[in-house]
Design a protein around this motif. Structure first.
Motif, PDB file in Angstrom:
ATOM      1  N   ARG A 117    -146.792 102.541  78.278  1.00 62.13           N
ATOM      2  CA  ARG A 117    -147.369 101.873  79.448  1.00 62.13           C
ATOM      3  C   ARG A 117    -147.069 100.373  79.524  1.00 62.13           C
ATOM      4  NH1 ARG A 117    -152.728 103.679  78.015  1.00 62.13           N
ATOM      5  NH2 ARG A 117    -153.366 101.642  78.770  1.00 62.13           N
ATOM      6  N   CYS A 118    -146.413  99.835  78.522  1.00 66.06           N
ATOM      7  CA  CYS A 118    -146.133  98.394  78.510  1.00 66.06           C
ATOM      8  C   CYS A 118    -144.957  98.075  79.437  1.00 66.06           C
ATOM      9  CB  CYS A 118    -145.787  97.959  77.081  1.00 66.06           C
ATOM     10  SG  CYS A 118    -145.078  96.308  77.003  1.00 66.06           S
ATOM     11  N   PRO A 119    -145.148  97.158  80.404  1.00 62.22           N
ATOM     12  CA  PRO A 119    -144.054  96.864  81.339  1.00 62.22           C
ATOM     13  C   PRO A 119    -142.824  96.246  80.668  1.00 62.22           C
ATOM     14  CG  PRO A 119    -145.907  95.356  81.674  1.00 62.22           C
ATOM     15  CD  PRO A 119    -146.381  96.399  80.715  1.00 62.22           C
ATOM     16  N   TYR A 120    -143.054  95.493  79.600  1.00 59.40           N
ATOM     17  CA  TYR A 120    -141.905  94.921  78.880  1.00 59.40           C
ATOM     18  C   TYR A 120    -141.101  96.044  78.209  1.00 59.40           C
ATOM     19  CZ  TYR A 120    -144.484  90.475  79.241  1.00 59.40           C
ATOM     20  OH  TYR A 120    -145.150  89.357  79.694  1.00 59.40           O
ATOM     21  N   ALA A 121    -141.823  97.014  77.652  1.00 59.61           N
ATOM     22  CA  ALA A 121    -141.139  98.136  76.993  1.00 59.61           C
ATOM     23  C   ALA A 121    -140.442  99.014  78.035  1.00 59.61           C
ATOM     24  CB  ALA A 121    -142.139  98.939  76.157  1.00 59.61           C
ATOM     25  N   ASN A 170    -152.963  99.893  66.514  1.00 58.39           N
ATOM     26  CA  ASN A 170    -152.654 100.349  65.152  1.00 58.39           C
ATOM     27  C   ASN A 170    -151.138 100.312  64.957  1.00 58.39           C
ATOM     28  OD1 ASN A 170    -152.876 101.492  62.647  1.00 58.39           O
ATOM     29  ND2 ASN A 170    -153.099 103.599  63.417  1.00 58.39           N
ATOM     30  N   LYS A 171    -150.618  99.081  64.928  1.00 56.08           N
ATOM     31  CA  LYS A 171    -149.154  98.945  64.874  1.00 56.08           C
ATOM     32  C   LYS A 171    -148.625  99.369  63.515  1.00 56.08           C
ATOM     33  CE  LYS A 171    -149.574  95.250  68.136  1.00 56.08           C
ATOM     34  NZ  LYS A 171    -150.130  93.912  68.216  1.00 56.08           N
ATOM     35  N   PRO A 172    -147.525 100.112  63.508  1.00 59.18           N
ATOM     36  CA  PRO A 172    -147.009 100.591  62.226  1.00 59.18           C
ATOM     37  C   PRO A 172    -146.476  99.447  61.349  1.00 59.18           C
ATOM     38  CG  PRO A 172    -145.630 101.347  64.068  1.00 59.18           C
ATOM     39  CD  PRO A 172    -146.768 100.590  64.658  1.00 59.18           C
ATOM     40  N   LYS A 219    -144.554  89.124  64.831  1.00 59.74           N
ATOM     41  CA  LYS A 219    -145.321  88.693  66.018  1.00 59.74           C
ATOM     42  C   LYS A 219    -146.033  89.855  66.682  1.00 59.74           C
ATOM     43  CE  LYS A 219    -141.602  88.399  69.520  1.00 59.74           C
ATOM     44  NZ  LYS A 219    -141.962  88.912  70.833  1.00 59.74           N
ATOM     45  N   GLY A 220    -145.598  91.068  66.388  1.00 60.42           N
ATOM     46  CA  GLY A 220    -146.399  92.232  66.763  1.00 60.42           C
ATOM     47  C   GLY A 220    -146.430  92.588  68.227  1.00 60.42           C
ATOM     48  N   THR A 221    -145.349  92.297  68.965  1.00 59.46           N
ATOM     49  CA  THR A 221    -145.301  92.767  70.356  1.00 59.46           C
ATOM     50  C   THR A 221    -144.205  93.824  70.487  1.00 59.46           C
ATOM     51  OG1 THR A 221    -143.710  91.058  71.080  1.00 59.46           O
ATOM     52  CG2 THR A 221    -146.056  90.534  71.287  1.00 59.46           C
ATOM     53  N   VAL A 222    -144.411  94.705  71.468  1.00 63.33           N
ATOM     54  CA  VAL A 222    -143.360  95.651  71.824  1.00 63.33           C
ATOM     55  C   VAL A 222    -142.741  95.182  73.144  1.00 63.33           C
ATOM     56  CG1 VAL A 222    -144.070  97.770  70.665  1.00 63.33           C
ATOM     57  CG2 VAL A 222    -145.161  97.144  72.828  1.00 63.33           C
ATOM     58  N   PRO A 223    -141.498  95.515  73.374  1.00 67.55           N
ATOM     59  CA  PRO A 223    -140.607  96.322  72.549  1.00 67.55           C
ATOM     60  C   PRO A 223    -139.945  95.523  71.422  1.00 67.55           C
ATOM     61  CG  PRO A 223    -139.442  95.571  74.501  1.00 67.55           C
ATOM     62  CD  PRO A 223    -140.851  95.062  74.625  1.00 67.55           C
ATOM     63  N   GLU A 237    -136.466  91.146  69.473  1.00 71.15           N
ATOM     64  CA  GLU A 237    -137.912  91.320  69.680  1.00 71.15           C
ATOM     65  C   GLU A 237    -138.412  90.713  70.983  1.00 71.15           C
ATOM     66  OE1 GLU A 237    -139.967  89.555  66.345  1.00 71.15           O
ATOM     67  OE2 GLU A 237    -138.604  87.854  66.296  1.00 71.15           O
ATOM     68  N   GLU A 238    -137.493  90.544  71.933  1.00 71.06           N
ATOM     69  CA  GLU A 238    -137.869  90.112  73.290  1.00 71.06           C
ATOM     70  C   GLU A 238    -137.261  91.110  74.270  1.00 71.06           C
ATOM     71  OE1 GLU A 238    -139.735  87.667  74.722  1.00 71.06           O
ATOM     72  OE2 GLU A 238    -140.465  87.242  72.700  1.00 71.06           O
ATOM     73  N   SER A 239    -138.073  91.560  75.226  1.00 72.66           N
ATOM     74  CA  SER A 239    -137.603  92.615  76.133  1.00 72.66           C
ATOM     75  C   SER A 239    -136.358  92.203  76.923  1.00 72.66           C
ATOM     76  CB  SER A 239    -138.726  93.017  77.085  1.00 72.66           C
ATOM     77  OG  SER A 239    -139.155  91.905  77.856  1.00 72.66           O
ATOM     78  N   ARG A 240    -136.320  90.946  77.348  1.00 75.70           N
ATOM     79  CA  ARG A 240    -135.147  90.516  78.133  1.00 75.70           C
ATOM     80  C   ARG A 240    -133.896  90.540  77.288  1.00 75.70           C
ATOM     81  NH1 ARG A 240    -136.695  85.421  81.897  1.00 75.70           N
ATOM     82  NH2 ARG A 240    -134.438  85.184  82.112  1.00 75.70           N
TER      83      ARG A 240
HETATM   84  N1  GSH Z   1    -142.252  88.279  75.563  1.00 75.33           N
HETATM   85  C1  GSH Z   1    -142.430  89.617  75.068  1.00 75.33           C
HETATM   86  C2  GSH Z   1    -143.787  90.127  75.512  1.00 75.33           C
HETATM   87  C3  GSH Z   1    -144.064  91.541  75.043  1.00 75.33           C
HETATM   88  C4  GSH Z   1    -145.569  91.871  75.113  1.00 75.33           C
HETATM   89  O1  GSH Z   1    -146.412  90.975  75.285  1.00 75.33           O
HETATM   90  N2  GSH Z   1    -145.916  93.152  74.932  1.00 75.33           N
HETATM   91  C5  GSH Z   1    -147.318  93.510  74.855  1.00 75.33           C
HETATM   92  C6  GSH Z   1    -147.608  94.907  75.367  1.00 75.33           C
HETATM   93  S1  GSH Z   1    -147.262  95.060  77.092  1.00 75.33           S
HETATM   94  C7  GSH Z   1    -147.725  93.515  73.389  1.00 75.33           C
HETATM   95  O2  GSH Z   1    -147.033  94.062  72.566  1.00 75.33           O
HETATM   96  N3  GSH Z   1    -148.869  92.909  73.074  1.00 75.33           N
HETATM   97  C8  GSH Z   1    -149.367  92.885  71.729  1.00 75.33           C
HETATM   98  C9  GSH Z   1    -150.742  93.436  71.612  1.00 75.33           C
HETATM   99  O3  GSH Z   1    -151.362  93.780  72.626  1.00 75.33           O
HETATM  100  O4  GSH Z   1    -151.195  93.548  70.475  1.00 75.33           O
HETATM  101  C10 GSH Z   1    -141.282  90.483  75.554  1.00 75.33           C
HETATM  102  O5  GSH Z   1    -140.719  90.199  76.615  1.00 75.33           O
HETATM  103  O6  GSH Z   1    -140.888  91.439  74.857  1.00 75.33           O
END
Ligand code: GSH
Length: 214
Positions: free
Chosen positions: A12-16, A39-41, A50-54, A65-68
């Motif tokens: 559901r993540c728009p970046y992913a 519950n990130k692996p 930094k713990g963001t997806v994707p 580790e940046e969607s763009r």
């Molecule tokens: N700048 C990052 C932003 C990615 C981002 O913020 N993803 C959100 C989910 S939509 C995330 O992983 N947030 C971490 C969290 O909620 O713990 C990118 O473009 O990849």
């Protein structure tokens, strides 16, 4: 690791979504690990604290580790539909606006109860500044930068979708008929539907899940 790049993703993540769309339009396959944000692996956090997806882990151990950057990397490998055959500065400018101001107001519009400084309507109106830009671009063409899909369309579409889905009735009553049609076409587009395939969250020991499956 297997010879495929490995994508940590959240459906559901728009970046992913943007990253998955880029991989699909590039015709690439990846090993997909669906995650749960709460519950990130551990293997994901090891390569990307930094713990963001994707997050995309390449077979040579490079990590994107940046969607763009994932989107740009994917299309640089292979771009059969010419998503990069546009004014890339213009595309970058739109993506900057999307990821900057528009995302800022989108989050507040979506979670207005957590941001009582302004009303939800005011947040929506701030977000609409970008919607008006998009509507203007779509006045005389089916896609944001021309007659064919570009990196700007797939990079921005997941966020407009999220904005619309805060309150569909309100969104479709706004005076942006071209944008509404553009979004509607995307929601029905086979590549978008493929990008939204559901996967069970990944666990250590699971068999490799290949995306797309076919
Ligand atoms: N700048 C990052 C932003 C990615 C981002 O913020 N993803 C959100 C989910 S939509 C995330 O992983 N947030 C971490 C969290 O909620 O713990 C990118 O473009 O990849």
């Amino acid at each position: 690791m297997s010879s495929l790049p490995r994508l940590y993703s959240f459906r559901r993540c728009p970046y992913a979504m943007r990253a998955r769309l880029g991989l699909l339009f590039a015709g690439l396959k990846v090993e997909l690990r669906e995650i749960v944000l709460k519950n990130k692996p551990a293997p994901m956090l090891e390569i990307s604290p930094k713990g963001t997806v994707p997050v995309l882990e390449l077979p040579d151990d490079r990590v994107i580790e940046e969607s763009r950057e994932i989107l740009e990397w994917a299309l640089a490998q292979n771009d059969p539909e010419g998503l990069l055959d546009v004014d890339l500065q213009l595309a970058a400018g739109l993506l900057d606006q999307n990821d900057g101001d528009f995302k800022h107001w989108l989050d507040r519009y979506k979670y207005a109860d957590r941001h009582p400084e302004m009303s939800q309507q005011e947040y929506r109106q701030h977000g609409e500044v970008f919607l008006k830009v998009l509507e203007g671009l779509l006045t005389d063409r089916p896609y944001l930068l021309g007659n064919t899909i570009s990196i700007a369309d797939i990079g921005i579409m997941p966020f407009v979708r999220q904005f619309a889905h805060v309150d569909r009735q309100t969104f479709y009553a706004l005076p942006y008929p071209k944008l509404q049609q553009w979004l509607q076409n995307w929601l029905e587009h086979p590549v978008f539907l493929q990008a939204m395939t559901k996967f069970e969250p990944w666990q250590e020991g699971d068999e490799v899940v290949v995306f797309p499956a076919v």
